[in-house]
Design a protein around this motif. Structure first.
Motif, mmCIF file in Angstrom:
data_model
loop_
_atom_site.group_PDB
_atom_site.id
_atom_site.type_symbol
_atom_site.label_atom_id
_atom_site.label_comp_id
_atom_site.label_asym_id
_atom_site.label_seq_id
_atom_site.Cartn_x
_atom_site.Cartn_y
_atom_site.Cartn_z
ATOM 1 N N LEU A 35 -5.455 -6.160 -27.683
ATOM 2 C CA LEU A 35 -4.874 -6.364 -29.014
ATOM 3 C C LEU A 35 -5.463 -7.628 -29.666
ATOM 4 O O LEU A 35 -5.718 -7.639 -30.870
ATOM 5 C CB LEU A 35 -3.349 -6.510 -28.891
ATOM 6 C CG LEU A 35 -2.571 -6.476 -30.203
ATOM 7 C CD1 LEU A 35 -2.592 -5.078 -30.812
ATOM 8 C CD2 LEU A 35 -1.118 -6.916 -30.011
ATOM 9 N N GLU A 89 0.212 1.914 -30.643
ATOM 10 C CA GLU A 89 1.217 1.060 -30.018
ATOM 11 C C GLU A 89 0.488 0.113 -29.071
ATOM 12 O O GLU A 89 -0.226 0.596 -28.202
ATOM 13 C CB GLU A 89 2.246 1.907 -29.262
ATOM 14 C CG GLU A 89 3.439 1.157 -28.736
ATOM 15 C CD GLU A 89 4.523 0.919 -29.802
ATOM 16 O OE1 GLU A 89 4.438 1.505 -30.902
ATOM 17 O OE2 GLU A 89 5.424 0.130 -29.508
ATOM 18 N N PRO A 90 0.603 -1.190 -29.152
ATOM 19 C CA PRO A 90 1.257 -1.896 -30.257
ATOM 20 C C PRO A 90 0.553 -1.667 -31.601
ATOM 21 O O PRO A 90 -0.626 -1.342 -31.635
ATOM 22 C CB PRO A 90 1.118 -3.367 -29.842
ATOM 23 C CG PRO A 90 0.747 -3.360 -28.396
ATOM 24 C CD PRO A 90 0.041 -2.090 -28.139
ATOM 25 N N SER A 91 1.298 -1.867 -32.671
ATOM 26 C CA SER A 91 0.759 -1.700 -34.021
ATOM 27 C C SER A 91 0.832 -3.027 -34.775
ATOM 28 O O SER A 91 1.707 -3.841 -34.495
ATOM 29 C CB SER A 91 1.564 -0.657 -34.792
ATOM 30 O OG SER A 91 1.560 0.578 -34.129
ATOM 31 N N MET A 92 -0.071 -3.186 -35.734
ATOM 32 C CA MET A 92 -0.082 -4.418 -36.538
ATOM 33 C C MET A 92 -0.387 -4.110 -37.994
ATOM 34 O O MET A 92 -1.028 -3.108 -38.312
ATOM 35 C CB MET A 92 -1.175 -5.371 -36.050
ATOM 36 C CG MET A 92 -0.933 -5.986 -34.703
ATOM 37 S SD MET A 92 -2.113 -7.318 -34.382
ATOM 38 C CE MET A 92 -3.628 -6.419 -34.132
ATOM 39 N N MET A 111 -7.523 -8.231 -33.301
ATOM 40 C CA MET A 111 -7.333 -9.298 -34.291
ATOM 41 C C MET A 111 -8.659 -9.995 -34.596
ATOM 42 O O MET A 111 -8.981 -10.258 -35.756
ATOM 43 C CB MET A 111 -6.360 -10.346 -33.738
ATOM 44 C CG MET A 111 -4.927 -9.873 -33.598
ATOM 45 S SD MET A 111 -3.971 -11.156 -32.727
ATOM 46 C CE MET A 111 -2.316 -10.785 -33.289
ATOM 47 N N GLN A 128 -3.654 -12.971 -41.583
ATOM 48 C CA GLN A 128 -2.501 -13.004 -40.693
ATOM 49 C C GLN A 128 -2.194 -11.617 -40.165
ATOM 50 O O GLN A 128 -2.447 -10.618 -40.844
ATOM 51 C CB GLN A 128 -1.278 -13.541 -41.437
ATOM 52 C CG GLN A 128 -1.185 -15.060 -41.380
ATOM 53 C CD GLN A 128 0.149 -15.549 -41.907
ATOM 54 O OE1 GLN A 128 0.574 -15.153 -42.984
ATOM 55 N NE2 GLN A 128 0.807 -16.393 -41.144
ATOM 56 N N PHE A 129 -1.632 -11.564 -38.965
ATOM 57 C CA PHE A 129 -1.302 -10.279 -38.331
ATOM 58 C C PHE A 129 0.187 -10.210 -38.027
ATOM 59 O O PHE A 129 0.753 -11.168 -37.490
ATOM 60 C CB PHE A 129 -2.102 -10.109 -37.041
ATOM 61 C CG PHE A 129 -3.586 -10.084 -37.273
ATOM 62 C CD1 PHE A 129 -4.223 -8.904 -37.612
ATOM 63 C CD2 PHE A 129 -4.336 -11.260 -37.180
ATOM 64 C CE1 PHE A 129 -5.587 -8.883 -37.844
ATOM 65 C CE2 PHE A 129 -5.703 -11.237 -37.412
ATOM 66 C CZ PHE A 129 -6.332 -10.054 -37.748
ATOM 67 N N TRP A 130 0.797 -9.082 -38.382
ATOM 68 C CA TRP A 130 2.241 -8.905 -38.220
ATOM 69 C C TRP A 130 2.531 -7.658 -37.403
ATOM 70 O O TRP A 130 1.762 -6.708 -37.446
ATOM 71 C CB TRP A 130 2.889 -8.728 -39.606
ATOM 72 C CG TRP A 130 2.528 -9.764 -40.594
ATOM 73 C CD1 TRP A 130 1.422 -9.782 -41.395
ATOM 74 C CD2 TRP A 130 3.249 -10.952 -40.888
ATOM 75 N NE1 TRP A 130 1.428 -10.909 -42.176
ATOM 76 C CE2 TRP A 130 2.540 -11.643 -41.887
ATOM 77 C CE3 TRP A 130 4.456 -11.497 -40.397
ATOM 78 C CZ2 TRP A 130 2.981 -12.852 -42.408
ATOM 79 C CZ3 TRP A 130 4.892 -12.700 -40.920
ATOM 80 C CH2 TRP A 130 4.154 -13.366 -41.915
ATOM 81 N N PRO A 131 3.681 -7.647 -36.706
ATOM 82 C CA PRO A 131 4.060 -6.402 -36.033
ATOM 83 C C PRO A 131 4.316 -5.294 -37.052
ATOM 84 O O PRO A 131 4.778 -5.562 -38.160
ATOM 85 C CB PRO A 131 5.350 -6.746 -35.284
ATOM 86 C CG PRO A 131 5.729 -8.127 -35.641
ATOM 87 C CD PRO A 131 4.671 -8.724 -36.511
ATOM 88 N N SER A 132 3.999 -4.053 -36.696
ATOM 89 C CA SER A 132 4.225 -2.935 -37.609
ATOM 90 C C SER A 132 4.426 -1.667 -36.806
ATOM 91 O O SER A 132 4.591 -1.728 -35.590
ATOM 92 C CB SER A 132 3.038 -2.799 -38.564
ATOM 93 O OG SER A 132 3.331 -1.855 -39.558
ATOM 94 N N TYR A 133 4.411 -0.525 -37.473
ATOM 95 C CA TYR A 133 4.602 0.740 -36.763
ATOM 96 C C TYR A 133 3.739 1.840 -37.370
ATOM 97 O O TYR A 133 3.683 1.988 -38.585
ATOM 98 C CB TYR A 133 6.074 1.175 -36.835
ATOM 99 C CG TYR A 133 6.298 2.571 -36.308
ATOM 100 C CD1 TYR A 133 6.327 2.812 -34.937
ATOM 101 C CD2 TYR A 133 6.452 3.650 -37.170
ATOM 102 C CE1 TYR A 133 6.511 4.090 -34.443
ATOM 103 C CE2 TYR A 133 6.643 4.938 -36.677
ATOM 104 C CZ TYR A 133 6.665 5.148 -35.314
ATOM 105 O OH TYR A 133 6.842 6.410 -34.826
#
Lengths: 249, 555
Positions: free
Chosen positions: A142, A172-175, A146, A162-167
């Motif tokens: 992951l 998965e994981p998503s950003m 980035m 910038q990187f943020w959690p997402s869906y």
């Protein structure tokens, strides 16, 4: 290309199988609704790929198959998967390509047409372009995703990222990433990204992690050109084209 | 995407300490939500449909406390054993087979709570229930009805009750015909011979699922005790919806009480808040995230995501997932929980070790060459939609519409088919640019889609190149020399130009172009009727070639 990616190109018309099912989107997912996706009335249905792949995808949806997932717990319908759609993203081509290229490393990209059933207005188009890229390799992470995106944005002249959690249903994981646009003095949301879910990769026999990202091209162009009506890009008004500089640095 | 508006004071109450708007706006996005709006005393956030538990203040507050490190590990909820029974009649199997239920007591319900309750139901109906099909919820004032309750069916006009928001009694049939909700959701039951109904011991109607509740059990500001039913077509979605709802109500101060749901052959005691268990391999988590966490560090991150975990052997954790987290399908979902608990803001980017060389697709290479040559010849590039319509592409071009790729659900009449050539798009561009200076020379190198019986999708995507030259002295010779110049610059030496007929072009001034035996395109002067149809005054030369054939000819 400078970053070592090979361009891929695929069909604009896709079966729902490649556009949705292969990407672990359940058949009752709202994105598959006719209010979001263009379906074809002629031709109406396409063909499914080899039986073993279809069965693996079906089982993954129904009970997780051998992926260790619980799946979506519903009866999967092959008829629904045969329906033809105008692809809603370029990812069906990506998973298609991975299916045919399972040996690492794979680094491919596309910038290509995608469709959403939307009324046209100053910020929405029914047809637009998506930028997409993936890296498949034995040990990618992951944090590597980035790093790759940071470099990609730098090449476009966007320094702060910038990187943020997402869906997203298939990562998965998503950003989600945001970039700072000095001209607008604000942060703007650009590409979404993540690592492909095991439920997506396993039915196609892909054994290594796949980093993936994608975003709208037009949004980036609007920022660069400083215009706010997205429809202008496809109006092809000769005067506007003649006035707009080719070089945009 | 679903949203929730979090009023600062109320959110502070749920979090258990005073939080500022600034803190909310700063930290909520690290849970994976998008800030839509920061108001004078609220923050409106958009959350992802996998986190259904964010549909309540309580749900967001739980996660927020964890992220801030104020309270970590799995939140505990008590379920008191209850004795209010819901009996399920066999006949429901034909129409809506499953029901689960709960009682929640001692709530202090105010205006805000009622609004939140309604929003939670809407969110669950949409995200888990798929618009009430798979799960629909009824929340009732327990004190207005008398247990035990029964889930039964009735004939469409067998009984009468006053549906929510009405004053007159209606039969279920009348509800489907007259009530707004009945009209909206009738397709869920109108095919059945008997309709589902939840009634109390006196036969008073609590609900006609999934359509509408009875007015009798309306929840108002002084309601203290609730009876909840969730009905649906499958057991898992309704159980999960119930769990999300009752845990949110417990956070609002209620006491959860179980309901024995008596099916004909077994009894189901609901809600079942037993946590889900799953293993997480620390090595797997580290490999995906690019970290080097110990078991203890991984456990700490999971606890901040409100999960419990303990080490069972080297590198393996037993993870306990609370019942309201219905989105954890696979071990990889726990990996994301580690990342969120640790904080995405703590992850620093790295450059992957993968080394490869890049390459453009062959089609793009040739397209780029064509674009460069056309620009050199004084043409301006256009880029049009592949979406098209029959009027522009066939009628105005004097062609019969046949072999079309057609949309089943077009958004407007302007975009109802898929184009299989480029020229009509360019003609439309000329029509839109009439007021600009002449000569006007435009080209497009882009996609068309043709029918193809051999392909998986019965269609084939091809790339074409087309150009138009429109000005008072435009003619066949000019456009032919442009096309020949393009072919020459692409490296071809021999081609043949042969007179042909084409409905869009003027007879005697239109020809096919071939490389060897392969016909690659057409060139000519546009037919005056076509010019008229597009309201163009100047003569116009045009050509269109199939670039895939050009690529074939290169080989």
């Amino acid at each position: 290309m400078e970053m070592g990616f090979t361009e891929i190109r695929g069909s604009i018309v896709q079966t729902a199988f490649w556009n949705f099912d292969a990407l672990f989107q359940p058949q009752d997912h709202p994105a598959r609704d006719v209010v979001d996706t263009f379906y074809l009335s002629h031709p109406k249905k396409g063909k499914l790929p080899k039986k073993d792949v279809v069965e693996a995808v079906a089982a993954t949806h129904e009970n997780g198959w051998k992926t260790g997932s619980r799946g979506w717990e519903y009866p999967w319908s092959p008829e629904e998967a045969k329906r033809l759609v105008l692809r809603t993203h370029t990812t069906p081509e990506t998973i298609h390509y991975l299916f045919e290229h399972k040996e690492p490393p794979v680094k491919v990209f596309s910038v290509d047409r995608v469709y959403r059933n939307e009324k046209l207005d100053y910020k929405h188009l029914a047809e637009f372009h998506q930028i997409e890229g993936i890296i498949m390799d034995e040990k990618v992470t992951l944090r590597d995703l980035m790093g790759t995106l940071t470099e990609f944005y730098h090449k476009l002249g966007l320094e702060k990222v910038q990187f943020w959690p997402s869906y997203f249903p298939y990562t998965e994981p998503s950003m989600q990433s945001t970039v700072y646009v000095p001209e607008l003095k604000t942060w703007v949301e650009l590409c979404g990204m993540g690592i492909f879910r095991p439920e997506v990769l396993a039915p196609f026999g892909v054994k290594h992690p796949v980093l993936a990202w994608g975003g709208g091209l037009e949004r980036l162009i609007l920022l660069k050109l400083g215009i706010d009506d997205i429809r202008l890009l496809y109006k092809n008004d000769l005067g506007w084209i003649r006035r707009t500089p080719v070089c945009q640095r | 995407m679903p949203t929730i508006t979090l009023e600062r004071a109320r959110f502070s109450h749920f979090v258990g300490r005073n939080v500022t708007l600034k803190e909310m706006a700063k930290w909520l996005p690290w849970l994976g939500t998008d800030t839509e709006e920061v108001g004078s005393d609220y923050v409106k956030i958009e959350y992802n449909p996998n986190r259904v538990d964010f549909c309540s203040y309580g749900g967001v507050a739980r996660a927020f406390r964890g992220l801030m490190g104020w309270e970590t590990g799995m939140p505990k909820f008590k379920v008191k054993q209850g004795n209010i029974v819901l009996t399920v009649d066999k006949s429901v199997a034909e129409v809506r087979p499953y029901v689960v239920s709960a009682v929640v007591r001692d709530l202090k319900i105010d205006y805000e709570a009622i609004r939140e309750l309604m929003e939670m139901q809407e969110a669950l109906h949409w995200m888990v229930g798929r618009d009430r099909k798979k799960a629909s919820i009824g929340v009732h004032n327990l004190d207005a009805i008398e247990p035990p309750f029964s889930y039964v069916t009735c004939a469409p006009n067998e009984i009468k009750f006053v549906p929510l928001d009405k004053t007159e009694e209606m039969t279920p049939q009348e509800v489907l015909e007259k009530h707004e909700k009945g009209i909206a959701y009738k397709s869920e039951v109108d095919w059945a011979s008997r309709y589902p109904l939840i009634v109390d011991r006196n036969g008073d109607v609590l609900s006609f699922p999934p359509i509408i509740n009875g007015e009798l059990t309306r929840v108002v500001e002084d309601t203290r005790n609730l009876f909840i039913d969730v009905t649906g077509t499958e057991l898992n979605p309704i159980s999960r919806s119930l769990n999300v709802l009752v845990t949110a109500l417990a956070d609002m101060g209620g006491t959860i009480e179980s309901v024995p749901v008596e099916y004909s052959d077994h009894v189901l005691v609901t809600p079942d808040l037993a946590p889900q268990k799953m293993k997480l391999h620390v090595g797997y988590s580290n490999e995906r995230l690019g970290l080097n966490f110990s078991e203890a560090q991984t456990i700490e991150a999971l606890k901040k995501s409100r999960l419990d975990a303990k080490k069972v052997e080297t590198g393996v954790l037993d993870v306990t997932i609370p019942a309201y987290r219905i989105d954890i399908l696979h071990e990889i979902d726990l990996v994301e929980e580690v990342a969120i608990g640790y904080g995405y803001y703590n992850l620093t980017p790295t450059i992957p070790a993968t080394v490869t060389t890049g390459k453009q697709h062959r089609v793009s290479e040739v397209a780029a060459d064509v674009r460069q040559i056309m620009v050199g010849l004084g043409f301006v590039e256009a880029l049009n939609f592949v979406l098209a319509n029959e009027v522009d592409h066939y009628q105005k071009m004097r062609r019969k519409a046949e072999e079309l790729v057609i949309l089943a659900n077009p958004v407007s009449t302007e975009y109802s088919i898929i184009r299989n050539d480029l020229l009509p798009s360019l003609m439309k561009n000329l029509a839109d640019s009439k007021h600009h200076v002449f000569p006007q020379r435009m080209f497009e190198v882009s996609d068309v889609i043709k029918l193809d019986d051999d392909s998986e999708t019965y269609t084939e995507r091809r790339i074409h190149a087309a150009a138009v030259s429109s000005h008072p002295t435009a003619n066949f010779t000019e456009i032919k020399s442009i096309l020949e110049s393009l072919l020459m610059n692409l490296g071809f030496k021999n081609w043949t130009v042969k007179e042909t007929n084409h409905p869009s072009f003027l007879a005697g001034r239109v020809a096919t172009v071939s490389l060897g035996n392969m016909e690659v395109g057409v060139v000519g002067e546009i037919h005056p009727e076509v010019l008229n149809n597009f309201e163009l005054e100047n003569p116009t030369g045009a050509f269109e070639i199939d670039l895939e054939k050009i690529i074939k000819a290169f080989k």
